[in-house]
Design a protein around this motif. Structure first.
Motif, PDB file in Angstrom:
ATOM      1  N   HIS A  55      -3.389  -7.059   8.072  1.00 60.72           N
ATOM      2  CA  HIS A  55      -4.035  -5.893   8.699  1.00 60.72           C
ATOM      3  C   HIS A  55      -3.523  -5.637  10.110  1.00 60.72           C
ATOM      4  CE1 HIS A  55      -7.319  -3.778  10.902  1.00 60.72           C
ATOM      5  NE2 HIS A  55      -7.318  -3.037   9.816  1.00 60.72           N
ATOM      6  N   ASP A  56      -3.668  -6.627  10.993  1.00 53.07           N
ATOM      7  CA  ASP A  56      -3.356  -6.399  12.409  1.00 53.07           C
ATOM      8  C   ASP A  56      -1.848  -6.350  12.677  1.00 53.07           C
ATOM      9  OD1 ASP A  56      -6.073  -6.448  12.779  1.00 53.07           O
ATOM     10  OD2 ASP A  56      -6.128  -8.454  13.673  1.00 53.07           O
ATOM     11  N   ALA A  57      -1.123  -7.329  12.176  1.00 49.82           N
ATOM     12  CA  ALA A  57       0.296  -7.440  12.532  1.00 49.82           C
ATOM     13  C   ALA A  57       1.187  -6.505  11.720  1.00 49.82           C
ATOM     14  CB  ALA A  57       0.759  -8.884  12.359  1.00 49.82           C
ATOM     15  N   LEU A  58       1.012  -6.498  10.394  1.00 46.06           N
ATOM     16  CA  LEU A  58       1.884  -5.693   9.543  1.00 46.06           C
ATOM     17  C   LEU A  58       1.361  -4.283   9.332  1.00 46.06           C
ATOM     18  CD1 LEU A  58       2.833  -8.309   6.777  1.00 46.06           C
ATOM     19  CD2 LEU A  58       3.846  -7.942   9.040  1.00 46.06           C
ATOM     20  N   GLY A  59       0.063  -4.099   9.472  1.00 46.30           N
ATOM     21  CA  GLY A  59      -0.521  -2.772   9.321  1.00 46.30           C
ATOM     22  C   GLY A  59      -0.364  -2.185   7.931  1.00 46.30           C
ATOM     23  N   VAL A  60      -0.401  -3.034   6.896  1.00 43.81           N
ATOM     24  CA  VAL A  60      -0.224  -2.521   5.537  1.00 43.81           C
ATOM     25  C   VAL A  60      -1.450  -1.701   5.134  1.00 43.81           C
ATOM     26  CG1 VAL A  60       1.306  -4.395   4.862  1.00 43.81           C
ATOM     27  CG2 VAL A  60      -1.141  -4.612   4.453  1.00 43.81           C
ATOM     28  N   LYS A  61      -1.234  -0.701   4.292  1.00 43.37           N
ATOM     29  CA  LYS A  61      -2.310   0.170   3.833  1.00 43.37           C
ATOM     30  C   LYS A  61      -2.697  -0.100   2.375  1.00 43.37           C
ATOM     31  CE  LYS A  61      -2.787   2.319   7.690  1.00 43.37           C
ATOM     32  NZ  LYS A  61      -3.986   2.043   8.518  1.00 43.37           N
ATOM     33  N   HIS A  62      -1.794  -0.762   1.660  1.00 46.45           N
ATOM     34  CA  HIS A  62      -2.092  -1.093   0.264  1.00 46.45           C
ATOM     35  C   HIS A  62      -1.300  -2.348  -0.072  1.00 46.45           C
ATOM     36  CE1 HIS A  62      -3.738   0.376  -3.653  1.00 46.45           C
ATOM     37  NE2 HIS A  62      -2.854  -0.517  -4.109  1.00 46.45           N
ATOM     38  N   ILE A  63      -1.892  -3.235  -0.864  1.00 45.28           N
ATOM     39  CA  ILE A  63      -1.187  -4.449  -1.271  1.00 45.28           C
ATOM     40  C   ILE A  63      -1.284  -4.604  -2.782  1.00 45.28           C
ATOM     41  CG2 ILE A  63      -1.346  -5.740   0.887  1.00 45.28           C
ATOM     42  CD1 ILE A  63      -3.864  -7.037  -0.088  1.00 45.28           C
ATOM     43  N   ALA A  64      -0.284  -5.271  -3.341  1.00 43.46           N
ATOM     44  CA  ALA A  64      -0.258  -5.540  -4.775  1.00 43.46           C
ATOM     45  C   ALA A  64       0.209  -6.968  -4.990  1.00 43.46           C
ATOM     46  CB  ALA A  64       0.674  -4.572  -5.497  1.00 43.46           C
ATOM     47  N   CYS A  65      -0.365  -7.618  -5.994  1.00 43.73           N
ATOM     48  CA  CYS A  65       0.035  -8.987  -6.330  1.00 43.73           C
ATOM     49  C   CYS A  65      -0.360  -9.262  -7.769  1.00 43.73           C
ATOM     50  CB  CYS A  65      -0.615 -10.009  -5.393  1.00 43.73           C
ATOM     51  SG  CYS A  65      -2.424 -10.014  -5.446  1.00 43.73           S
ATOM     52  N   GLY A  66       0.091 -10.386  -8.283  1.00 40.77           N
ATOM     53  CA  GLY A  66      -0.306 -10.803  -9.612  1.00 40.77           C
ATOM     54  C   GLY A  66      -1.689 -11.430  -9.589  1.00 40.77           C
ATOM     55  N   HIS A  67      -2.283 -11.599 -10.760  1.00 44.31           N
ATOM     56  CA  HIS A  67      -3.634 -12.153 -10.850  1.00 44.31           C
ATOM     57  C   HIS A  67      -3.691 -13.619 -10.435  1.00 44.31           C
ATOM     58  CE1 HIS A  67      -5.829  -8.792 -12.748  1.00 44.31           C
ATOM     59  NE2 HIS A  67      -4.647  -8.484 -13.265  1.00 44.31           N
ATOM     60  N   ASP A  68      -2.539 -14.310 -10.432  1.00 40.49           N
ATOM     61  CA  ASP A  68      -2.532 -15.732 -10.085  1.00 40.49           C
ATOM     62  C   ASP A  68      -2.124 -15.979  -8.633  1.00 40.49           C
ATOM     63  OD1 ASP A  68       0.077 -14.950 -10.342  1.00 40.49           O
ATOM     64  OD2 ASP A  68       0.716 -16.674 -11.538  1.00 40.49           O
ATOM     65  N   PHE A  69      -2.011 -14.936  -7.824  1.00 40.19           N
ATOM     66  CA  PHE A  69      -1.608 -15.103  -6.429  1.00 40.19           C
ATOM     67  C   PHE A  69      -2.681 -15.881  -5.669  1.00 40.19           C
ATOM     68  CE2 PHE A  69      -1.353 -13.467  -1.989  1.00 40.19           C
ATOM     69  CZ  PHE A  69      -0.085 -13.933  -1.686  1.00 40.19           C
ATOM     70  N   ALA A  70      -2.266 -16.920  -4.952  1.00 43.93           N
ATOM     71  CA  ALA A  70      -3.174 -17.707  -4.117  1.00 43.93           C
ATOM     72  C   ALA A  70      -2.531 -17.858  -2.741  1.00 43.93           C
ATOM     73  CB  ALA A  70      -3.441 -19.072  -4.740  1.00 43.93           C
ATOM     74  N   PHE A  71      -3.343 -17.946  -1.702  1.00 47.57           N
ATOM     75  CA  PHE A  71      -2.801 -17.913  -0.347  1.00 47.57           C
ATOM     76  C   PHE A  71      -3.755 -18.614   0.595  1.00 47.57           C
ATOM     77  CE2 PHE A  71      -5.593 -14.408  -1.020  1.00 47.57           C
ATOM     78  CZ  PHE A  71      -6.241 -14.190   0.179  1.00 47.57           C
ATOM     79  N   GLY A  72      -3.284 -18.802   1.841  1.00 49.95           N
ATOM     80  CA  GLY A  72      -4.112 -19.435   2.850  1.00 49.95           C
ATOM     81  C   GLY A  72      -4.106 -20.950   2.743  1.00 49.95           C
TER      82      GLY A  72
END
Length: 314
Positions: free
Chosen positions: A112-129
Motif C-alpha cells: 500500500h504505502d511503498a508500491l501504491g498498488v491498486k489491485h493485486i492478484a495471486c494464487g489460492h496457495d500464496f502465503a507471505f509474511g
C-alpha cells in the motif's frame, strides 16, 4: 512498452504507482504464471501491469544447504516477465530482516504505502509474511480495508494437475527438456559466463564454451541438443554435455560444455544463454579418449539432424 525493474521497494517513483500487481516467486515464469498475469490484466486493463517478486528465492535464504534449484535467475525472470507485457517488476530483496516482516506490515508498508498498488492478484496457495503467517483470506480482508482490489486466480492445470515450478524441475531432472518446454512456453535455458576449461574439447576436435551451472537447477546429466544465444543476440545450434565428465576427470562439480556448430569466435568472459531441447543420451564414462571422440562426433551429427528437423517442422 519497455519494462522497468525496481530493486528498492522503499524508493518507487510516482509513475510506477497505481499498478495492478501479481504476487509470487515466479521461478521459471511458466504457463501458470503467464495465466496469472494475463488474468490480472484482463480484469484490470486500465492499470499498469506489474509483478511483485523476491530475490533471492525465499528457499535459498531458509535452506541454504539445499542443492541449487532455480529455473530462472533474476535477469532471466525479468526478461520473461517483460515478454508477458509486464511494465513494472518490483523485485524485493528477501533478506533476514525482510523475512521477519509480519504479514500485515507487508500489506500496509510495502504493497500500500511503498508500491501504491491498486489491485493485486495471486494464487489460492500464496502465503507471505513472517513464518508464512499471511493467508489469502487475510490478504483479501486487509487489502480491501485499504482500498486495494484482490483477485484470487485458480491455478492453470492440465490432466497431470496444476502447472508448477516443482513439476518442471522434476521433468528436467528426469531428462525431459521438451516436456518442460511445453509447460514453460519456451525451451528451458541456462545463462552464464563462459569460463576457461581444460581445453580438452579443443584437443578432441570439438571446442566448447564452458559455463558453470551456479544457482541453476542441475538437469539430468547427459548430452543435449541446444540453441545458443550469443551476447549480441545471434543464435547458433549446438550440442552440450552437462555433468562431471567421468572419462576425463572424476570431478565433483557439474558443468555445462557446449560445442557451438560452425563457430570459432572468442567468448571467454561473455554471457551466453543455452536452451536445451532434447536429451540425446545420459552421461557415460568411456574406455578411452578415442572412444569419447567418436561418440562426440556421433552426438554432433545426431544433434544437427534433430535441430534441423525441429526447425523444418515449425
Amino acid at each position: 512498452m519497455r519494462a522497468h525493474l525496481y530493486t528498492d521497494w522503499r524508493s518507487i517513483p510516482s509513475e510506477a504507482r497505481g499498478a495492478a500487481a501479481a504476487l509470487g516467486n515466479f521461478d521459471g515464469v511458466h504457463l501458470g504464471h503467464a495465466h496469472l498475469v494475463h488474468t490480472l490484466h484482463l480484469s484490470e486493463p486500465d492499470k499498469p501491469l506489474a509483478v511483485v517478486t523476491f530475490e533471492p528465492h525465499p528457499r535459498e535464504l531458509f535452506r541454504p544447504e539445499d542443492p541449487p534449484f532455480r529455473l530462472t535467475l533474476a535477469d532471466e525472470r525479468f526478461a520473461a516477465l517483460a515478454a508477458l507485457g509486464v511494465q513494472h517488476v518490483f523485485q524485493i530483496a528477501f533478506d533476514e530482516d525482510f523475512s521477519r516482516m509480519p504479514a500485515e506490515r507487508f500489506i500496509d508498508d510495502v504493497l500500500h504505502d511503498a508500491l501504491g498498488v491498486k489491485h493485486i492478484a495471486c494464487g489460492h496457495d500464496f502465503a507471505f509474511g513472517y513464518r508464512r503467517g499471511g493467508t489469502t483470506s487475510f490478504l483479501a480482508e486487509r487489502a480491501s480495508e485499504l482500498g486495494i482490489g484482490v483477485s484470487l486466480v485458480p491455478a492453470l492445470a492440465d490432466a497431470d494437475g496444476p502447472y508448477s515450478s516443482t513439476r518442471i524441475r522434476r521433468l528436467l531432472q528426469d531428462g525431459y527438456p521438451e516436456r518442460a518446454a511445453n509447460e514453460l512456453g519456451r525451451p528451458w535455458s541456462i545463462r552464464g559466463e563462459v569460463c576457461h576449461g581444460d581445453k580438452r574439447g579443443r584437443l578432441l576436435g570439438f571446442p566448447t564454451a564452458n559455463v558453470h551451472l551456479g544457482r541453476h537447477l542441475e538437469p539430468a546429466r547427459g548430452v543435449y541438443t541446444t540453441t545458443v544465444r550469443l551476447p549480441d543476440g545471434r543464435t547458433r545450434d549446438g550440442v552440450a554435455n552437462i555433468g562431471r565428465r567421468p572419462t576425463i576427470v572424476d570431478g565433483s562439480e557439474s558443468r555445462m560444455e557446449v560445442h557451438i556448430f560452425d563457430f570459432s569466435e572468442d567468448l571467454y568472459g561473455q554471457t551466453i544463454s543455452v536452451a536445451l531441447h532434447d536429451l540425446l543420451r545420459p552421461e557415460k564414462k568411456f574406455e578411452s579418449l578415442d572412444a569419447l571422440k567418436q561418440q562426440i562426433a556421433t552426438d554432433t551429427q545426431q544433434a544437427r539432424l534433430l535441430l534441423q528437423n525441429r526447425r523444418n517442422s515449425q
